[in-house]
Design an enzyme around this catalytic site. Structure first.
Site, PDB file in Angstrom:
ATOM      1  N   TRP A  61      61.442  -1.265 -48.185  1.00 23.09           N
ATOM      2  CA  TRP A  61      61.802  -1.014 -49.720  1.00 23.09           C
ATOM      3  C   TRP A  61      60.729  -0.244 -50.343  1.00 23.09           C
ATOM      4  O   TRP A  61      60.821   0.699 -51.055  1.00 23.09           O
ATOM      5  CB  TRP A  61      61.748  -2.436 -50.478  1.00 23.09           C
ATOM      6  CG  TRP A  61      63.187  -2.719 -50.522  1.00 23.09           C
ATOM      7  CD1 TRP A  61      63.791  -3.999 -49.800  1.00 23.09           C
ATOM      8  CD2 TRP A  61      64.466  -2.274 -51.161  1.00 23.09           C
ATOM      9  NE1 TRP A  61      65.387  -4.008 -49.944  1.00 23.09           N
ATOM     10  CE2 TRP A  61      65.758  -2.848 -50.860  1.00 23.09           C
ATOM     11  CE3 TRP A  61      64.664  -1.286 -52.048  1.00 23.09           C
ATOM     12  CZ2 TRP A  61      66.697  -2.797 -51.376  1.00 23.09           C
ATOM     13  CZ3 TRP A  61      65.993  -1.122 -52.651  1.00 23.09           C
ATOM     14  CH2 TRP A  61      66.926  -1.682 -52.264  1.00 23.09           C
ATOM     15  N   TRP A  72      71.059   2.268 -76.346  1.00 22.43           N
ATOM     16  CA  TRP A  72      70.111   1.014 -76.247  1.00 22.43           C
ATOM     17  C   TRP A  72      69.828   0.331 -77.598  1.00 22.43           C
ATOM     18  O   TRP A  72      69.895   1.071 -78.676  1.00 22.43           O
ATOM     19  CB  TRP A  72      68.579   1.298 -75.648  1.00 22.43           C
ATOM     20  CG  TRP A  72      68.764   1.948 -74.262  1.00 22.43           C
ATOM     21  CD1 TRP A  72      68.530   3.300 -73.838  1.00 22.43           C
ATOM     22  CD2 TRP A  72      69.270   1.332 -73.020  1.00 22.43           C
ATOM     23  NE1 TRP A  72      68.820   3.519 -72.538  1.00 22.43           N
ATOM     24  CE2 TRP A  72      69.291   2.281 -71.802  1.00 22.43           C
ATOM     25  CE3 TRP A  72      69.550  -0.033 -72.770  1.00 22.43           C
ATOM     26  CZ2 TRP A  72      69.463   1.912 -70.803  1.00 22.43           C
ATOM     27  CZ3 TRP A  72      70.127  -0.322 -71.419  1.00 22.43           C
ATOM     28  CH2 TRP A  72      70.056   0.577 -70.505  1.00 22.43           C
ATOM     29  N   GLU A 124      61.012  -5.562 -46.761  1.00 15.13           N
ATOM     30  CA  GLU A 124      60.275  -5.502 -48.147  1.00 15.13           C
ATOM     31  C   GLU A 124      59.144  -4.279 -48.108  1.00 15.13           C
ATOM     32  O   GLU A 124      59.201  -3.630 -48.931  1.00 15.13           O
ATOM     33  CB  GLU A 124      59.386  -6.772 -48.736  1.00 15.13           C
ATOM     34  CG  GLU A 124      60.487  -8.085 -48.756  1.00 15.13           C
ATOM     35  CD  GLU A 124      61.629  -7.862 -49.748  1.00 15.13           C
ATOM     36  OE1 GLU A 124      61.481  -7.145 -50.449  1.00 15.13           O
ATOM     37  OE2 GLU A 124      62.633  -8.199 -49.031  1.00 15.13           O
ATOM     38  N   TRP A 161      62.916  -1.510 -61.589  1.00 11.96           N
ATOM     39  CA  TRP A 161      63.482  -1.403 -63.090  1.00 11.96           C
ATOM     40  C   TRP A 161      64.948  -0.690 -63.053  1.00 11.96           C
ATOM     41  O   TRP A 161      65.744  -1.119 -63.566  1.00 11.96           O
ATOM     42  CB  TRP A 161      62.642  -0.787 -64.319  1.00 11.96           C
ATOM     43  CG  TRP A 161      61.677  -2.000 -64.829  1.00 11.96           C
ATOM     44  CD1 TRP A 161      60.537  -2.377 -63.948  1.00 11.96           C
ATOM     45  CD2 TRP A 161      61.967  -3.034 -65.583  1.00 11.96           C
ATOM     46  NE1 TRP A 161      59.949  -3.303 -64.812  1.00 11.96           N
ATOM     47  CE2 TRP A 161      61.033  -3.691 -65.850  1.00 11.96           C
ATOM     48  CE3 TRP A 161      63.123  -3.141 -66.440  1.00 11.96           C
ATOM     49  CZ2 TRP A 161      61.056  -4.915 -66.760  1.00 11.96           C
ATOM     50  CZ3 TRP A 161      63.295  -4.073 -67.416  1.00 11.96           C
ATOM     51  CH2 TRP A 161      62.205  -4.989 -67.530  1.00 11.96           C
ATOM     52  N   ASN A 195      58.755 -11.631 -57.158  1.00 12.24           N
ATOM     53  CA  ASN A 195      59.829 -10.721 -57.015  1.00 12.24           C
ATOM     54  C   ASN A 195      61.315 -11.188 -57.623  1.00 12.24           C
ATOM     55  O   ASN A 195      62.035 -10.284 -58.433  1.00 12.24           O
ATOM     56  CB  ASN A 195      60.110 -10.186 -55.727  1.00 12.24           C
ATOM     57  CG  ASN A 195      61.220  -9.134 -55.414  1.00 12.24           C
ATOM     58  OD1 ASN A 195      60.833  -8.089 -56.186  1.00 12.24           O
ATOM     59  ND2 ASN A 195      62.307  -9.495 -54.779  1.00 12.24           N
ATOM     60  N   TRP A 212      65.493  -0.128 -70.622  1.00  9.90           N
ATOM     61  CA  TRP A 212      64.524  -0.594 -69.282  1.00  9.90           C
ATOM     62  C   TRP A 212      63.214   0.074 -69.231  1.00  9.90           C
ATOM     63  O   TRP A 212      62.449  -0.526 -68.811  1.00  9.90           O
ATOM     64  CB  TRP A 212      65.394  -0.131 -68.003  1.00  9.90           C
ATOM     65  CG  TRP A 212      65.731   1.296 -67.747  1.00  9.90           C
ATOM     66  CD1 TRP A 212      66.777   2.044 -68.199  1.00  9.90           C
ATOM     67  CD2 TRP A 212      64.774   2.476 -67.063  1.00  9.90           C
ATOM     68  NE1 TRP A 212      66.943   3.312 -67.991  1.00  9.90           N
ATOM     69  CE2 TRP A 212      65.585   3.611 -67.093  1.00  9.90           C
ATOM     70  CE3 TRP A 212      63.736   2.188 -66.558  1.00  9.90           C
ATOM     71  CZ2 TRP A 212      65.127   4.509 -66.680  1.00  9.90           C
ATOM     72  CZ3 TRP A 212      63.255   3.461 -66.032  1.00  9.90           C
ATOM     73  CH2 TRP A 212      63.728   4.614 -65.986  1.00  9.90           C
TER      74      TRP A 212
HETATM   75  P1  FAD Z   1      55.899  -9.798 -50.324  1.00 10.63           P
HETATM   76  O1  FAD Z   1      57.156 -10.508 -50.419  1.00 10.63           O
HETATM   77  O2  FAD Z   1      55.009 -10.396 -49.519  1.00 10.63           O
HETATM   78  O3  FAD Z   1      56.396  -8.277 -49.879  1.00 10.63           O
HETATM   79  C1  FAD Z   1      55.554  -7.524 -49.092  1.00 10.63           C
HETATM   80  C2  FAD Z   1      55.070  -6.349 -49.604  1.00 10.63           C
HETATM   81  O4  FAD Z   1      56.217  -5.528 -49.648  1.00 10.63           O
HETATM   82  C3  FAD Z   1      54.586  -6.402 -51.166  1.00 10.63           C
HETATM   83  O5  FAD Z   1      53.389  -6.519 -51.371  1.00 10.63           O
HETATM   84  C4  FAD Z   1      55.232  -5.084 -51.811  1.00 10.63           C
HETATM   85  O6  FAD Z   1      53.851  -4.199 -51.544  1.00 10.63           O
HETATM   86  C5  FAD Z   1      56.377  -4.773 -50.806  1.00 10.63           C
HETATM   87  N1  FAD Z   1      57.545  -5.179 -51.611  1.00 10.63           N
HETATM   88  C6  FAD Z   1      58.121  -6.320 -51.781  1.00 10.63           C
HETATM   89  N2  FAD Z   1      59.073  -6.257 -52.427  1.00 10.63           N
HETATM   90  C7  FAD Z   1      59.414  -5.083 -52.917  1.00 10.63           C
HETATM   91  C8  FAD Z   1      60.233  -4.445 -53.598  1.00 10.63           C
HETATM   92  N3  FAD Z   1      61.210  -5.028 -54.236  1.00 10.63           N
HETATM   93  N4  FAD Z   1      60.203  -3.205 -53.885  1.00 10.63           N
HETATM   94  C9  FAD Z   1      58.934  -2.571 -53.391  1.00 10.63           C
HETATM   95  N5  FAD Z   1      58.367  -3.022 -52.559  1.00 10.63           N
HETATM   96  C10 FAD Z   1      58.416  -4.243 -52.414  1.00 10.63           C
HETATM   97  N6  FAD Z   1      55.989  -3.965 -56.730  1.00 10.63           N
HETATM   98  C11 FAD Z   1      54.732  -3.616 -56.638  1.00 10.63           C
HETATM   99  O7  FAD Z   1      53.903  -3.391 -55.961  1.00 10.63           O
HETATM  100  N7  FAD Z   1      54.247  -3.059 -57.907  1.00 10.63           N
HETATM  101  C12 FAD Z   1      55.065  -3.030 -59.182  1.00 10.63           C
HETATM  102  O8  FAD Z   1      54.881  -2.630 -60.262  1.00 10.63           O
HETATM  103  C13 FAD Z   1      56.330  -3.733 -58.866  1.00 10.63           C
HETATM  104  N8  FAD Z   1      57.194  -3.653 -60.085  1.00 10.63           N
HETATM  105  C14 FAD Z   1      58.320  -4.370 -59.914  1.00 10.63           C
HETATM  106  C15 FAD Z   1      59.324  -4.298 -60.852  1.00 10.63           C
HETATM  107  C16 FAD Z   1      60.611  -4.980 -60.771  1.00 10.63           C
HETATM  108  C17 FAD Z   1      61.518  -4.848 -61.981  1.00 10.63           C
HETATM  109  C18 FAD Z   1      60.873  -5.615 -59.419  1.00 10.63           C
HETATM  110  C19 FAD Z   1      62.240  -6.049 -59.513  1.00 10.63           C
HETATM  111  C20 FAD Z   1      60.217  -5.468 -58.424  1.00 10.63           C
HETATM  112  C21 FAD Z   1      58.984  -4.768 -58.529  1.00 10.63           C
HETATM  113  N9  FAD Z   1      57.979  -4.627 -57.539  1.00 10.63           N
HETATM  114  C22 FAD Z   1      56.630  -4.356 -57.610  1.00 10.63           C
HETATM  115  C23 FAD Z   1      58.303  -5.154 -56.142  1.00 10.63           C
HETATM  116  C24 FAD Z   1      58.077  -6.604 -55.680  1.00 10.63           C
HETATM  117  O9  FAD Z   1      58.407  -7.607 -56.848  1.00 10.63           O
HETATM  118  C25 FAD Z   1      56.598  -6.718 -55.639  1.00 10.63           C
HETATM  119  O10 FAD Z   1      55.984  -6.020 -54.630  1.00 10.63           O
HETATM  120  C26 FAD Z   1      56.331  -8.469 -54.953  1.00 10.63           C
HETATM  121  O11 FAD Z   1      56.691  -9.196 -55.835  1.00 10.63           O
HETATM  122  C27 FAD Z   1      54.778  -8.422 -54.699  1.00 10.63           C
HETATM  123  O12 FAD Z   1      54.392  -9.865 -54.053  1.00 10.63           O
HETATM  124  P2  FAD Z   1      54.168  -9.930 -52.483  1.00 10.63           P
HETATM  125  O13 FAD Z   1      52.914  -9.016 -52.078  1.00 10.63           O
HETATM  126  O14 FAD Z   1      53.913 -11.457 -52.459  1.00 10.63           O
HETATM  127  O15 FAD Z   1      55.573  -9.612 -51.819  1.00 10.63           O
END
Ligand code: FAD
Length: 479
Positions: free
Chosen positions: A279, A308, A276, A384, A343, A361
């Protein structure tokens, strides 16, 4: 006299801060830190009031942490980046700053701002920028012929190889210094709407506590729990990472300490979480190579032609969590109420807006930014565009989430749904994901909307819209 100024932006910490460390590396330099609030710019970037509040609270915590080290934090408010560049140039000259230190921000407007500052200060002030906020700097993970990967998995493989050869370092906090005048400016609340939340305590200590707690107690469960929105299965560190209260390298080091075999074993719990973080880096690297994504342009050119639908009623139903699809509605209400969304649910809600409602989107991207405490251009845009099938390594356009089966799969017993949709509390499990089918719905006066679209028909409409766009061929960047 060496007069060093550290310009803090999305790096509100004293630990593992490359710009701050470099500014403090010479004992005989006077070091001052600076933060410039730019409410007009933040508004243009759709920063949420929750993030505004979190930012302010963290600035106060940082001011204390810096003062403990003998480094004053100077504060100024301008409207936007153009005004900030002008003010900063004058400030550096007036204060006889010899060197300006800052950590890079990789977004388009931020890069332009920094180029403008460097240009304006050329010949007067030495400007030193540092990579930050990523595990590996953009440009360091590229294909054999030096190009940025467009697909995640090969990027990740190359990334892991690079990580094992050259792991990121964590810099210590600067030593206490006591060698100069104390420049002060009261940290006044900036002119930006603020919405409080008590779920996110401010400061580096709070962030590190959360990181430690996650790595010690919840990492092992992460691979299973991370897809269950009813469980507290993820780290909840995103808001801290977004504002740079915590660095990805700090996460990496803590992760490796908890799970030393992470890099070698792709089936380890550590790898799952590292994935993650990668990513997150991936979307940042993409942003540097394809700055058009910062301007909300789709990565795949032909998707510019998707027709759209403009429908404020549908859009508002989605925003307010009144679509009649419980998993979507519960998720939207979670975000509206707390500023955070799980997520898996971000993926489901994004897919629903784009593929079921056929709404652009960018409407969803903007709405998320306006609500999320962790709103971050790269991750939000990447997420997105992934869901809309317009981005790098996006879901193919014909893969369309069914919101009802997604709900059944990831919230089988409806614990999450019932928490956020109390009006569904009495609906039996069997009908929870399709409450309109519950025979007693009318009799019990169930106050919950019927589905605003028929998923099967919406799916066909989305497929047709994408197919038609694709058949028209690539669009020029100006379209
Ligand atoms: P954990 O699961 O604990 O992951 C650890 C860290 O990894 C997160 O804190 C984050 O920094 C990073 N991470 C995790 N998943 C992703 C991912 N899919 N893409 C990029 N980084 C990731 N994340 C944001 O930080 N800001 C946003 O504005 C954002 N918008 C999103 C919009 C959409 C449509 C989607 C599908 C995902 C988005 N994410 C965003 C990614 C992800 O959903 C969040 O980072 C995550 O839910 C944060 O929760 P956590 O800290 O408990 O994550």
């Amino acid at each position: 006299m060496k007069n060093h100024l550290v310009w803090l932006r999305n790096d509100l910490r004293i630990l593992d801060n490359p710009a701050l460390s470099a500014a403090c590396s010479q004992d005989d330099a006077v070091v001052t830190a600076l933060f410039i609030a730019t409410p007009g710019q933040w508004k243009a970037h759709d920063m949420s009031p929750r993030q505004g509040d979190f930012l302010m609270r963290n600035l106060l915590a940082l001011q204390h942490a810096l003062e403990d080290r003998g480094i004053p934090l100077f504060y100024h408010q301008c409207d936007d980046y153009a005004a900030a560049v002008k003010w900063l140039t004058g400030f550096c000259r007036q204060r006889r700053v010899s060197a300006l230190f800052y950590n890079y921000q990789y977004e388009y407007n931020e890069q332009r701002r920094d180029r403008a500052v460097e240009h304006a200060l050329e010949g007067h002030v030495v400007c030193q920028g540092f990579d930050d906020g990523v595990l590996l700097p953009p440009g360091s993970v590229v294909t054999g012929d030096g190009k940025m990967y467009k697909v995640y998995t090969p990027f990740r493989n190359a990334f892991i190889q690079r990580l094992s050869q050259d792991p990121p370092q964590c810099l210590p906090a600067p030593a206490r210094r006591d060698n100069g005048e104390k420049l002060r400016a009261a940290l006044e609340p900036f002119d930006y709407p603020r919405q409080e939340t008590d779920e996110y305590p401010a400061g580096e200590e709070a962030a590190l506590r959360r990181l430690r707690e996650f790595c010690h107690h919840r990492l092992a469960e992460y691979p299973q729990a991370r897809n269950q929105p009813s469980q507290d299965g993820t780290s909840r560190l995103s808001a801290y990472l977004t504002l740079g209260i915590l660095s990805p390298s700090q996460c990496y080091h803590r992760l490796i300490a908890a799970c030393p075999q992470t890099l070698e074993h792709a089936d380890s719990e550590g790898f799952c979480w590292l994935n993650e973080l990668i990513w997150r880096d991936f979307y940042r690297h993409i942003m540097v190579y394809y700055p058009d994504v910062c301007r909300h342009r789709p990565f795949i050119p032909w998707t510019r032609r998707v027709a759209w639908r403009r429908d404020d009623e549908l859009l508002n139903a989605w925003r307010q969590g009144r679509t009649g699809f419980p998993i979507v509605d519960a998720a939207m209400r979670q975000m509206n109420d707390t500023g955070w969304m799980h997520n898996r649910l971000r993926m489901i809600c994004a897919s629903f807006l784009v593929k079921d409602l056929l709404i652009d989107w960018r409407e969803g991207e903007r709405y998320f930014m306006r609500r999320l405490i962790d709103g971050d251009l790269a991750s939000n845009n990447g997420g997105w565009q992934w869901a809309a099938s317009t981005g790098t390594d996006a879901a193919p356009y014909f893969r369309i989430f069914n919101p009802t089966t997604q709900g059944r799969k990831f919230d089988e017993q409806g614990r999450f749904i019932r928490r956020w949709l109390p009006e569904l509390a009495s609906v039996p499990d069997k009908f929870l994901h399709e409450p309109y089918l519950w025979p007693l719905a009318e009799q019990t006066g169930l106050d919950y909307p019927r589905p605003i679209v028929n998923h099967g028909q919406a799916r066909q409409a989305a497929l047709a819209a994408y197919q038609s766009a694709k058949a028209q061929g690539p669009a020029s960047p100006r379209e």
